[in-house]
Design an enzyme around this catalytic site. Structure first.
Site, PDB file in Angstrom:
ATOM      1  CD  GLN A 108      -6.878  -4.441   3.915  1.00 57.77           C
ATOM      2  OE1 GLN A 108      -7.823  -5.166   4.240  1.00 57.77           O
ATOM      3  NE2 GLN A 108      -7.044  -3.174   3.575  1.00 57.77           N
ATOM      4  CG  HIS A 167      -1.888   1.010   1.406  1.00 57.55           C
ATOM      5  ND1 HIS A 167      -1.618   2.295   1.807  1.00 57.55           N
ATOM      6  CD2 HIS A 167      -3.223   0.955   1.201  1.00 57.55           C
ATOM      7  CE1 HIS A 167      -2.750   2.988   1.842  1.00 57.55           C
ATOM      8  NE2 HIS A 167      -3.735   2.201   1.476  1.00 57.55           N
ATOM      9  CB  CYS A 213      -3.773   3.386  -1.609  1.00 55.72           C
ATOM     10  SG  CYS A 213      -4.923   4.709  -1.288  1.00 55.72           S
ATOM     11  CG  ASP A 268       0.580  -2.433   6.047  1.00 55.76           C
ATOM     12  OD1 ASP A 268      -0.410  -2.597   6.797  1.00 55.76           O
ATOM     13  OD2 ASP A 268       0.528  -1.788   4.988  1.00 55.76           O
ATOM     14  CE  LYS A 291      -7.173   0.047   5.975  1.00 58.75           C
ATOM     15  NZ  LYS A 291      -7.952   0.468   4.799  1.00 58.75           N
TER      16      LYS A 291
HETATM   17  C1  LIG Z   1      -2.393  -2.862   3.521  1.00 58.22           C
HETATM   18  C2  LIG Z   1      -2.699  -1.477   4.008  1.00 58.22           C
HETATM   19  N1  LIG Z   1      -1.739  -0.766   4.608  1.00 58.22           N
HETATM   20  C3  LIG Z   1      -1.969   0.467   5.074  1.00 58.22           C
HETATM   21  C4  LIG Z   1      -3.188   1.078   4.947  1.00 58.22           C
HETATM   22  C5  LIG Z   1      -3.371   2.467   5.465  1.00 58.22           C
HETATM   23  O1  LIG Z   1      -4.226   2.484   6.541  1.00 58.22           O
HETATM   24  P1  LIG Z   1      -4.738   3.853   7.157  1.00 58.22           P
HETATM   25  O2  LIG Z   1      -5.240   4.667   6.015  1.00 58.22           O
HETATM   26  O3  LIG Z   1      -5.815   3.443   8.096  1.00 58.22           O
HETATM   27  O4  LIG Z   1      -3.581   4.495   7.838  1.00 58.22           O
HETATM   28  C6  LIG Z   1      -4.213   0.385   4.324  1.00 58.22           C
HETATM   29  C7  LIG Z   1      -5.540   0.999   4.176  1.00 58.22           C
HETATM   30  O5  LIG Z   1      -6.030   1.326   3.143  1.00 58.22           O
HETATM   31  C8  LIG Z   1      -3.960  -0.924   3.841  1.00 58.22           C
HETATM   32  O6  LIG Z   1      -4.921  -1.614   3.228  1.00 58.22           O
END
Ligand SMILES: Cc1ncc(COP(=O)(O)O)c(C=O)c1O
Lengths: 156, 417
Positions: free
Chosen positions: B214, B134, B375, B211, B237
Site C-alpha cells: 500500500q 494484512h 483481510c 510489506d 495495486k
Molecule cells: C498491505 C497489504 N499487504 C499485502 C497484500 C496482499 O497483496 P496480494 O494479494 O497482491 O498478494 C495486500 C493486498 O490486499 C495489502 O493491502
C-alpha cells in the site's frame, strides 16, 4: 451481455420496510435455553456469522426457533423472518420450505404454487447478485441444523 | 492561455487529478451514474500505457524467455528483463539481481518465511509483526512458527490505529529472527515509521521485511535509504496487471537463502548426482514466469515515473485531507483509522448501517468502495467491529469523487433513517 442495472425502485425493493423493520428489531433473537438442534452459518466473503437454534418435539415439529449473530440488514432480516416462518412447521416441511426459499432467491427454478408469505419480501435480492448469499445464509444454517450437521454451513 | 506563463501551464498538465483520461475503465456508467472508483487499495485501474504494453507483447513478441535463440524469444527476454531494470530504478535497488519477480506481495512474503526463516528457526526464536498487518503478513509467519516451534509476537495499535512504537521496540531482542511490518496499513491508512524501526532492529542485528503493497503506489520508496532487508509489493495495486509482484531483497540476504521452488530457469546444471542453482534473481524464479505481467508492471513503473511519485503523494495527500474533512461533516460518521501520518485510505462506519448494506447502496449510485474486514480481521477485532466501509484513493481521484461519495452516503442515511 451485461445485465440491466438495478433501478432506484429495485433498491427500494431490496430495502423494503419489512426488511428494515426485521433488521432493526430482529424477532426471536438470542439463544434457546435447550435447543435440540443448532448450526452456525458463515459467509466467508463478508464475515457474517449467524447461529440458528431449533427446539424440535418428539414428533418432529419445530416448537421453537431463534438465532443470534451479526450481519448486514439483509442477512439479519432473513434470519428473523426464518425463525417466524418455521416455528410450528414439521421438520420435513421446513426442509421443503428451505428449498423453496433458496430457489426463489437464487432464481434457479421458478417457484410455482408455493406461498412464501412474508418471505417474498426477500426476493429483492435477485436484482443484486452480490447480496444473494446474505439472504440465504440463515437458511443454510437452518438446513444444517435440521440435518444435525455439526459442520459450519457456509454460503460457498 | 496566452497570458499564462508556460511553466505554470506545464505544471498544471502534470497534475495527476487530470490523468483520469489515461484510465479507460474510469470512463463508464455504473447503474446509470458515472463511475467513482474508490477501491484502489484492493486493486487499481490500469492506464492505457499498461494495457497497450501487454497487448503489444501478446500480439508481437510473445515467446518463452531465457531459452531461445530465435528473435521472438530474444524480444520477450529483453522486455522481461527491461521490466526488472525499471523496477530496480523505481525502488532504487543496488543491482537488478535484487529484484525477484513473484506473483504478488503474498508470494514474496511466503518466499521469505520459507526460504529465509524456516531453515534457521528453532523453538525459542521469535518473529515480530504488528496488529495492523494484512493477513498475508500474518499467516505465512504463523505457518513457519508452527513448522519450527518459533513464537509470533504482535505489537499492539492504539485507538487512532498507530502502532505502539515503544512496545514494538521492547519486543526486539536477540531472540527475534525477523521483524515484518507494513509500510502503510491497508485497512487504516496508517503510515508506519519504517525507517526508524529498521534502524532500531538493525542495531540488534534483526533483519526487517516491509510489506509495501500500500506504499509503492502512493509515495516515493527508496529501499536503499530505508535500508530494509526485504521489501514486498504487488503490480495490481500500482496500476499494473494481476499475478505479478516483486520481492526486493538485499543481495547478501538472497545469496544466503536456498531456492524456494525447484524447476526450470532456476538451475544452471541438472544431473541425478545433484543440481547447481542459477544465480540471482533466477534462483527464485522457477518455471516460466509471468512475462506479460512483468512487462505490464514495467509499463506501470514508467507511467508513474513520468508523473513523479512526489507529485502523486502531494496530490493524494490533498484529496485525503479533503475526504477526511468532508466525511467528518456527515452526520453519524465514525472514522476508523485516524493516525497522524496517513496515506490514501479511510475506513469508516455510518450510523449502525452495516458496511455491506452501505456498499450496495453506494454501488447503486456508481460509487465503488470496499466493505468488510479488508483481510485484516485482527484490526476489526481490535476496534470491536465486524468490518468497515473503506474508500481508498489513487492518483486519478479528485475532489468530485469525494463529493459524490458524500452525496451517496447521505442518500444511504435516508434509506435507513
Ligand atoms: C498491505 C497489504 N499487504 C499485502 C497484500 C496482499 O497483496 P496480494 O494479494 O497482491 O498478494 C495486500 C493486498 O490486499 C495489502 O493491502
Amino acid at each position: 451481455m451485461a445485465a440491466a442495472a438495478p433501478s432506484q425502485e429495485e433498491l427500494r425493493g431490496l430495502y423494503r420496510e419489512l426488511i428494515l423493520d426485521h433488521a432493526r428489531n430482529p424477532r426471536n433473537f438470542g439463544k434457546l435455553a435447550e435447543p435440540s438442534h443448532l448450526a452456525e452459518g458463515i459467509n466467508p466473503l463478508c464475515g457474517d456469522k449467524l447461529k440458528v437454534y431449533l427446539q424440535l418435539k418428539e414428533d418432529g415439529q419445530i416448537a421453537d426457533a431463534s438465532f443470534e449473530g451479526s450481519g448486514c440488514a439483509i442477512s439479519v432480516a432473513s434470519a428473523s423472518l426464518l425463525t417466524e416462518a418455521v416455528i410450528g412447521m414439521t421438520k420435513d416441511d421446513a426442509v421443503g420450505f428451505f428449498s423453496a426459499v433458496i430457489n426463489s432467491l437464487t432464481g434457479t427454478e421458478g417457484v410455482k404454487n408455493f406461498d412464501l408469505g412474508k418471505l417474498a419480501a426477500l426476493q429483492g435480492v435477485r436484482e443484486f447478485p452480490a447480496r444473494v448469499k446474505c439472504a440465504t445464509l440463515a437458511w443454510h444454517a437452518l438446513n444444517a441444523a435440521i440435518h444435525d450437521d455439526q459442520q459450519t454451513a457456509t454460503t460457498e | 492561455m496566452s497570458e499564462q506563463e508556460p511553466r505554470i501551464a506545464e505544471l498544471h498538465a502534470a497534475q495527476p487529478g487530470d490523468r483520469r483520461a489515461d484510465f479507460p475503465a474510469l470512463d463508464q456508467q455504473i447503474n446509470g451514474h458515472s463511475l467513482v472508483y474508490l477501491d484502489s487499495a484492493a486493486s487499481s485501474q490500469a492506464p492505457t500505457a499498461v494495457i497497450d504494453a501487454v497487448a503489444s507483447y501478446q500480439q508481437n513478441d510473445h515467446a518463452n524467455v531465457h531459452r531461445g535463440v530465435h528473435t521472438l524469444s530474444h524480444r520477450a527476454t529483453e522486455a522481461y528483463e527491461g521490466a526488472r531494470d525499471l523496477v530496480k530504478s523505481f525502488v532504487n535497488a543496488s543491482t537488478r539481481s535484487e529484484v525477484v519477480f513473484t506473483r504478488g506481495t503474498t508470494e514474496a512474503i511466503n518466499l521469505v518465511a520459507q526460504s529465509f526463516c524456516r531453515p534457521v528457526l528453532k523453538p525459542g526464536d521469535r518473529i515480530v509483526i504488528t496488529h495492523l498487518e494484512h493477513h498475508s503478513n500474518i499467516v505465512p509467519w504463523q505457518q513457519v512458527c508452527e513448522q519450527t516451534g518459533a513464537e509470533l509476537l504482535v505489537a499492539s495499535i492504539d485507538e487512532k490505529g498507530q502502532i505502539n512504537i515503544a512496545e514494538l521496540i521492547g519486543m526486539l531482542d536477540e531472540r527475534v529472527r525477523i521483524l515484518a511490518i507494513a509500510h502503510v496499513s491497508n485497512a487504516l491508512g496508517s503510515i508506519l515509521p519504517v525507517r526508524e524501526l529498521v534502524e532500531k532492529a538493525h542495531s540488534l542485528d534483526i533483519p526487517v521485511l516491509i510489506d509495501g503493497a500500500q506504499a509503492v503506489p502512493h509515495m516515493p520508496v527508496d529501499v536503499l535509504d530505508l535500508d530494509c532487508d526485504f521489501y514486498a509489493f504487488s503490480g495490481h495495486k500500482m496500476f499494473g496487471p494481476t499475478g505479478i509482484g516483486v520481492l526486493y531483497g538485499k543481495e547478501a540476504r538472497l545469496e544466503s537463502m536456498p531456492p524456494w521452488q525447484g524447476g526450470g530457469d532456476m538451475i544452471l546444471e541438472v544431473s541425478f548426482d545433484g543440481t547447481t542453482y542459477n544465480e540471482l534473481p533466477y534462483k527464485f524464479e522457477a518455471g516460466t514466469p509471468n512475462i506479460s505481467g512483468a512487462i505490464g508492471l514495467g509499463a506501470a513503473v514508467r507511467y508513474l515515473q513520468g508523473i513523479g511519485m512526489d507529485v502523486i503523494a502531494r496530490h493524494e495527500q490533498e484529496i485525503l485531507d479533503y475526504m477526511t474533512s468532508e466525511l467528518n461533516k456527515v452526520d453519524g460518521m465514525r472514522l476508523i483509522g485516524t493516525a497522524d501520518e496517513k496515506a490514501s485510505v479511510q475506513s469508516f462506519l455510518l450510523d449502525d448501517i452495516h458496511p455491506h448494506d452501505l456498499g450496495t447502496i453506494l454501488d447503486h449510485q456508481g460509487v465503488a468502495i470496499r466493505t468488510g474486514h479488508h483481510c485484516a480481521m485482527p484490526v476489526m477485532n481490535r476496534f470491536g467491529i465486524p468490518g468497515t466501509a473503506r474508500a481508498s484513493l489513487a492518483l486519478y481521484n479528485n475532489r468530485d469523487d469525494i463529493d459524490r461519495l458524500v452525496e451517496s452516503l447521505n442518500a444511504a442515511r435516508k434509506i435507513f433513517s
